[in-house]
Design an enzyme around this catalytic site. Structure first.
Site, PDB file in Angstrom:
ATOM      1  N   GLU A  26     -10.479   6.990   4.490  1.00  0.00           N
ATOM      2  CA  GLU A  26      -9.491   6.366   5.385  1.00  0.00           C
ATOM      3  C   GLU A  26      -9.625   6.882   6.819  1.00  0.00           C
ATOM      4  O   GLU A  26     -10.731   7.108   7.308  1.00  0.00           O
ATOM      5  CB  GLU A  26      -8.090   6.541   4.804  1.00  0.00           C
ATOM      6  CG  GLU A  26      -8.003   5.918   3.400  1.00  0.00           C
ATOM      7  CD  GLU A  26      -6.592   5.757   2.885  1.00  0.00           C
ATOM      8  OE1 GLU A  26      -5.705   5.356   3.645  1.00  0.00           O
ATOM      9  OE2 GLU A  26      -6.386   6.018   1.683  1.00  0.00           O
ATOM     10  N   ASP A  52       0.851  -1.193   0.000  1.00  0.00           N
ATOM     11  CA  ASP A  52       0.000   0.000   0.000  1.00  0.00           C
ATOM     12  C   ASP A  52       0.893   1.251   0.000  1.00  0.00           C
ATOM     13  O   ASP A  52       2.094   1.195   0.292  1.00  0.00           O
ATOM     14  CB  ASP A  52      -0.967  -0.010   1.195  1.00  0.00           C
ATOM     15  CG  ASP A  52      -2.198   0.868   0.943  1.00  0.00           C
ATOM     16  OD1 ASP A  52      -2.187   1.655  -0.024  1.00  0.00           O
ATOM     17  OD2 ASP A  52      -3.167   0.776   1.717  1.00  0.00           O
TER      18      ASP A  52
HETATM   19  C1  BGC Z   1      -5.106   3.247   0.302  1.00  0.00           C
HETATM   20  C2  BGC Z   1      -5.325   2.259  -0.809  1.00  0.00           C
HETATM   21  C3  BGC Z   1      -5.142   2.889  -2.153  1.00  0.00           C
HETATM   22  C4  BGC Z   1      -3.778   3.539  -2.214  1.00  0.00           C
HETATM   23  C5  BGC Z   1      -3.464   4.172  -3.550  1.00  0.00           C
HETATM   24  C6  BGC Z   1      -3.855   4.073   0.104  1.00  0.00           C
HETATM   25  O1  BGC Z   1      -3.858   5.173   0.946  1.00  0.00           O
HETATM   26  O2  BGC Z   1      -5.040   2.579   1.539  1.00  0.00           O
HETATM   27  O3  BGC Z   1      -6.606   1.698  -0.686  1.00  0.00           O
HETATM   28  O4  BGC Z   1      -5.305   1.941  -3.161  1.00  0.00           O
HETATM   29  O5  BGC Z   1      -3.715   4.530  -1.209  1.00  0.00           O
HETATM   30  O6  BGC Z   1      -4.108   5.373  -3.741  1.00  0.00           O
END
Ligand code: BGC
Length: 635
Positions: free
Chosen positions: A526, A328
């Site tokens: 998030e 991630d």
């Molecule tokens: C998230 C992911 C996402 C990634 C790319 C991260 O902050 O947890 O779900 O795919 O960013 O943008």
């Protein structure tokens, strides 16, 4: 008294069936391309191999020729990373072609995989159709619909040339206070498994080499939705520009309940982990998912990104996952913030194949080579990672000689099309859950003399779409692609003689036939959405009270990323609809309101009665929700 997590897991397992075995999406297994991938691997230098394993954020690359300098295997445009030339179809397609054109000019000319978060439609791009977030799709429990939506998402993504999405999120959400609840289909593994596999099939199509298919990414492995709250947290540091997910302080909510769930720890035994959180990955792997993203969170104190047990032993060896693992965003930096090189070694040795390293790619490139030269990361691990990446590229036809890897702009004609919007509208109406309907308040008559509409979300496309829409966090207001607000949809639907009036604060309803108040959460993504009480804000409560004060029947529509603690509001309302985050096609809400579509959605989450019940899941001891998992009225 609440049951310990372990016991709760046991109980809920009794409710589950074994994971569904879904048809694989690509015709041949990835390993069938082993020889082809290895032939290419044999020609590669260590630098070229390490470069394949790197994915920076294209928008934060100051010098785009770094794609050649570091032989990059991939780039992403993360949430909120827009093309410099603006946010439109052409600019996005140009960005893709620009990046791909660079990669094609490297010594071996291996094309890039270009990744985005097309998580509810091609959701970063203005003009794309925005579908309901997964929580709403969970309430449809309709795999055919989810597959269709994913297919359209693939088509719209490919219209910009892009061939990889970080979706579906197959999380099993065990705590609705988590800011990512809406990204999940359900609190139950079965729904997440079935719909997750359907999404993989839709994105990847029946054959991943089809230029209208895109690679899927099941995320966030594993138990991202199973973290326990941390009540107070300090600020966590990070590299400049690399700090999108380094935490921040826990948010104080209206009732003062501070909570932090995102990227936390999951203190459960392996049996519970397997029973509750593993099934969607089994189904995604069986459906042929090309990539999987480990979670920021930890399992019993060990970060998933650093866990050989989870990544190599369970996922690759036991489940036979043949695609590749992408870490991630900045997750590798988070393993040990004082030791980047050590963190890279830990992640790669645990089984990460490609690092999403938004802007530390040069460091990653140098460090990983050193780690190989020093013997800390075995060459066999590098070869395995690169083989996995190349196999996916082979399966997708990226290495086919004579096939253009640039965007096919003839596909623009379907982007954001009416045909695609019609499917989104259907998804909206199937996702709505009718929680209350006294005195047959609904459906409303299209010929009503006057409908008075109120609430901050009645005329707000941004609120309807939620986070991960155009911007990472989403934004209230008129920020997205065309679309239809719920207010506009009501106006579109009523008879020529019906008057539709509107006041955001809900005042002025006296004399109307009925009042419709649309309230709920504002967009977030998030950790910013972690919320300890899930109650309505004061303006929402006032809007409902003002409407009620007019002495007319009141319909409340809740726009939210999760069930909220709205027991009072439900009591006050004559009818109440949970509309989740429906996206751009608000007309689907009007279809249900006026009875053109009879509500069919069923809760894929338990609906709490009070704040002190949180979290609540079907199978809990003394399970006493306001509305149980599976609830939903019809007309
Ligand atoms: C998230 C992911 C996402 C990634 C790319 C991260 O902050 O947890 O779900 O795919 O960013 O943008």
């Amino acid at each position: 008294m609440r049951m310990p997590l372990f016991a709760r897991g046991l109980l809920s397992s009794l409710l589950l069936l074994s994971p569904t075995i879904s048809a694989a999406s690509q015709t041949k297994p990835f390993s069938a391309y082993d020889a082809e991938a290895k032939e290419l691997l044999a020609q590669m230098t260590l630098e070229e191999k390490v470069g394949q394993m790197i994915q920076p954020d294209f928008a934060s690359m100051r010098d785009k020729t770094d794609i050649q300098r570091y032989y990059l295997g991939s780039v992403l445009m993360g949430g909120g990373s827009d093309p410099q030339a603006g946010n439109n179809l052409q600019a996005w397609t140009d960005v893709y072609d620009h990046a791909q054109g660079m990669a094609l000019k490297t010594r071996l000319g291996i094309p890039l995989l270009f990744g985005v978060d097309a998580v509810h439609g091609h959701s970063n791009v203005l003009g794309a159709v925005i579908f309901p977030h997964n929580i709403g799709l969970g309430c449809t429990n309709n795999p055919d619909l989810v597959e269709k939506i994913a297919r359209i998402t693939a088509l719209e993504t490919r219209a910009t040339g892009i061939q990889w999405t970080f979706a579906p999120c197959v999380t099993v959400v065990r705590d609705e206070r988590w800011g990512r609840t809406y990204e999940g289909f359900s609190e139950e593994p079965k729904i997440a498994s079935v719909l997750g596999a359907a999404a993989v099939r839709g994105l990847q199509g029946s054959d991943l080499s089809d230029p209208l298919s895109i690679a899927a990414c099941a995320k966030h492995y594993i138990a991202d939705g199973g973290t326990v709250p941390i009540s107070s947290m300090g600020r966590r540091g990070g590299q400049a520009g690399d700090n999108r997910n380094f935490g921040g302080t826990a948010r104080a909510t209206r009732s003062g309940v501070r909570i932090r769930l995102n990227a936390g720890d999951v203190p459960i035994d392996e049996e519970t982990l397997r029973r509750i959180h593993l099934p969607p990955y089994i189904d995604a792997v069986n459906a042929g998912v090309a990539t999987i993203m480990p979670s920021y969170s930890s399992w019993n104190g060990v970060k998933c990104t650093a866990s050989k047990r989870l990544l190599t032993e369970i996922l690759k060896e036991e489940l036979g996952f043949q695609g590749f693992l992408i870490s991630d965003y900045s997750a590798i930096s988070m393993i040990d913030r004082s030791d980047y090189k050590g963190s890279i070694a830990t992640a790669i040795n645990a089984g990460i194949d490609m690092g999403m390293v938004p802007n530390r790619y040069a460091e990653f490139f140098n460090n990983l080579q050193q780690l190989v030269e020093e013997g800390t990361v075995p060459m066999s691990r590098i070869d395995d990672a690169v083989t996995r990446i190349l196999r996916v590229k082979c399966v997708m036809g990226l290495l086919d000689k004579g096939r253009s890897q640039l965007a096919d702009r003839s596909r623009w004609s379907k982007f954001g099309s009416d045909e695609h919007r019609a499917v989104a509208r259907d998804a909206v109406r199937q996702s709505l859950v009718l929680l209350k309907n006294e005195n047959k308040t609904l459906p409303l008559a299209k010929s009503a003399a006057r409908i008075h509409v109120g609430g901050k979300s009645a005329d707000d496309i941004g609120n309807q779409c939620g986070g991960w829409t155009v911007e990472w966090q989403g934004r209230s207001g008129d920020v997205t692609t065309g679309g239809t607000t719920i207010l506009a949809a009501i106006k579109n639907t009523v008879s020529a003689n019906t008057e539709v009036t509107f006041a955001a604060d809900g005042t002025g309803g006296a004399g109307a036939t009925v009042g419709v108040v649309i309230v709920g959460e504002r967009p977030y993504a998030e950790g910013n959405g972690d919320d300890g009480d899930l109650e309505l804000d004061e303006a929402d409560v006032a809007a409902i009270d003002n409407m009620k004060a007019a002495g007319i029947p009141v319909v409340v529509i809740l726009i939210s990323g999760r069930p909220m603690v709205v027991t009072d509001a439900i009591e006050k309302a004559d009818a109440f609809i949970a509309a989740w985050l429906p996206g751009t096609e608000g007309q689907g809400v009007a279809d249900v309101l006026f009875g053109d579509y009879k509500p069919s959605g069923k809760l894929s989450f338990s609906w709490p009665r009070s704040v002190d019940q949180l979290p609540i899941n079907v199978g809990d001891e003394n399970y006493d929700p306001l509305f149980a998992f599976g609830y939903g009225l019809r007309y």
